[in-house]
Design a protein around this motif. Sequence first.
Motif, short mmCIF file in Angstrom:
data_model
loop_
_atom_site.label_atom_id
_atom_site.label_comp_id
_atom_site.label_asym_id
_atom_site.label_seq_id
_atom_site.Cartn_x
_atom_site.Cartn_y
_atom_site.Cartn_z
N HIS A 1 7.66 10.40 -11.22
CA HIS A 1 7.10 9.38 -12.10
C HIS A 1 6.09 8.54 -11.32
CE1 HIS A 1 6.75 5.71 -14.45
NE2 HIS A 1 7.27 5.03 -13.44
N ASN A 2 4.97 8.20 -11.98
CA ASN A 2 3.95 7.33 -11.39
C ASN A 2 3.47 7.86 -10.04
OD1 ASN A 2 2.22 5.14 -11.13
ND2 ASN A 2 3.81 3.72 -10.45
N ALA A 3 3.09 9.12 -10.03
CA ALA A 3 2.65 9.76 -8.79
C ALA A 3 1.42 9.10 -8.19
CB ALA A 3 2.38 11.24 -9.04
N PRO B 1 0.82 -1.22 0.00
CA PRO B 1 0.00 0.00 0.00
C PRO B 1 0.85 1.27 0.00
CG PRO B 1 -0.03 -1.03 2.16
CD PRO B 1 0.65 -2.00 1.25
N HIS B 2 2.15 1.11 0.24
CA HIS B 2 3.08 2.25 0.26
C HIS B 2 3.93 2.31 -1.00
CE1 HIS B 2 1.98 2.65 4.48
NE2 HIS B 2 2.32 1.39 4.67
N TYR B 3 3.53 1.58 -2.04
CA TYR B 3 4.29 1.51 -3.28
C TYR B 3 4.62 2.91 -3.82
CZ TYR B 3 5.31 0.13 -8.17
OH TYR B 3 5.88 -0.07 -9.41
N ASN B 4 5.89 3.07 -4.19
CA ASN B 4 6.39 4.32 -4.78
C ASN B 4 6.27 5.50 -3.82
OD1 ASN B 4 7.67 5.73 -6.86
ND2 ASN B 4 5.73 6.45 -7.71
N ARG B 5 6.47 5.23 -2.53
CA ARG B 5 6.42 6.29 -1.53
C ARG B 5 7.68 6.24 -0.67
NH1 ARG B 5 2.97 7.52 -4.51
NH2 ARG B 5 0.74 7.86 -4.11
#
Length: 222
Positions: free
Chosen positions: A151-153, A108-112
Motif C-alpha cells: 500500500h502507498n508504494a 524522507p523514509h516514510y513507509n519504508r
Amino acid sequence: MSQQLVVVTTPDWDAASGTLRRYERGTGESWRAVEAAVDVTIGRKGSAWGLGLHPPQSGPQKREGDGRAPAGVFGIGTAFGYAESTATKLSYAAMGATDWCIDVPASPHYNRLVDSRDIGADAVAGSTEPMRRDLHVDGDMLYEVGFVVEHNADAVRDAGSCIFAHVWRAPGKPTAGCTATDEASMRALLAWLDRTKSPTFVLLTVEQHRRLRTDWELPPVD
C-alpha cells in the motif's frame, strides 16, 4: 499476470474482522480456491480505500493513523520475521533489533523498512513500528512472521504506512491497520506464496467485491 490471489472480505467499511481466502490459476485458467477460508482481523476502525494497483475509488480514503486497513488491490512484497529464515518462496528479510518501519509522514523514509545502522538512530526517532516487537514491545510476537502489503508504494504523505499481514494478538483482536490471523494460518500462507507467480492481495467489503468482481476479474466468494 498474477497466478496467486489472497482475498480478504469484510461485512462493511466499519467491520474489524473478515475472511481470508486464497486462489491460484495457470495461464488462461480461471481462479480456483486453495485450502479453506480462515478468519482474520483488520484495522480497529475497519477499512478505507488505499493506494495500490487499482484505479482511484470514491468512498472512505485511508489516512495515516486512522485505524483502518487499506482496501483495494495490492502487490505482495517482502516476507519478514524474527527467525533467520522461514518457509516461503517470497523474498525474506530476517528482522533485527535495528530494523524499523517508518510511520512518520514528514520523514524522507516514510513507509519504508529501514535499518538504523544504515540511516542513523535519529532517523527512526518518533516511529512506533520496530520490526522486532519481541525486543522493543514487551515480548510482542505480532511480527514473528508476516509480509508487506504494498500500500502507498510511492510514500504519499499521510496516506498510510507500514501495512502488513501478520500474526494476530488473539482471535477477534483488531489491528492498527494491518491484516492478522493465527500463526499456523500465516505460516501456511507464506509457505504457499511464490514471488515468481506475482501474488496479489485484495481487501474489499462484500458490497464492493460484488460491485467490482467482474471488472477486476475476481473469483466469487461465499
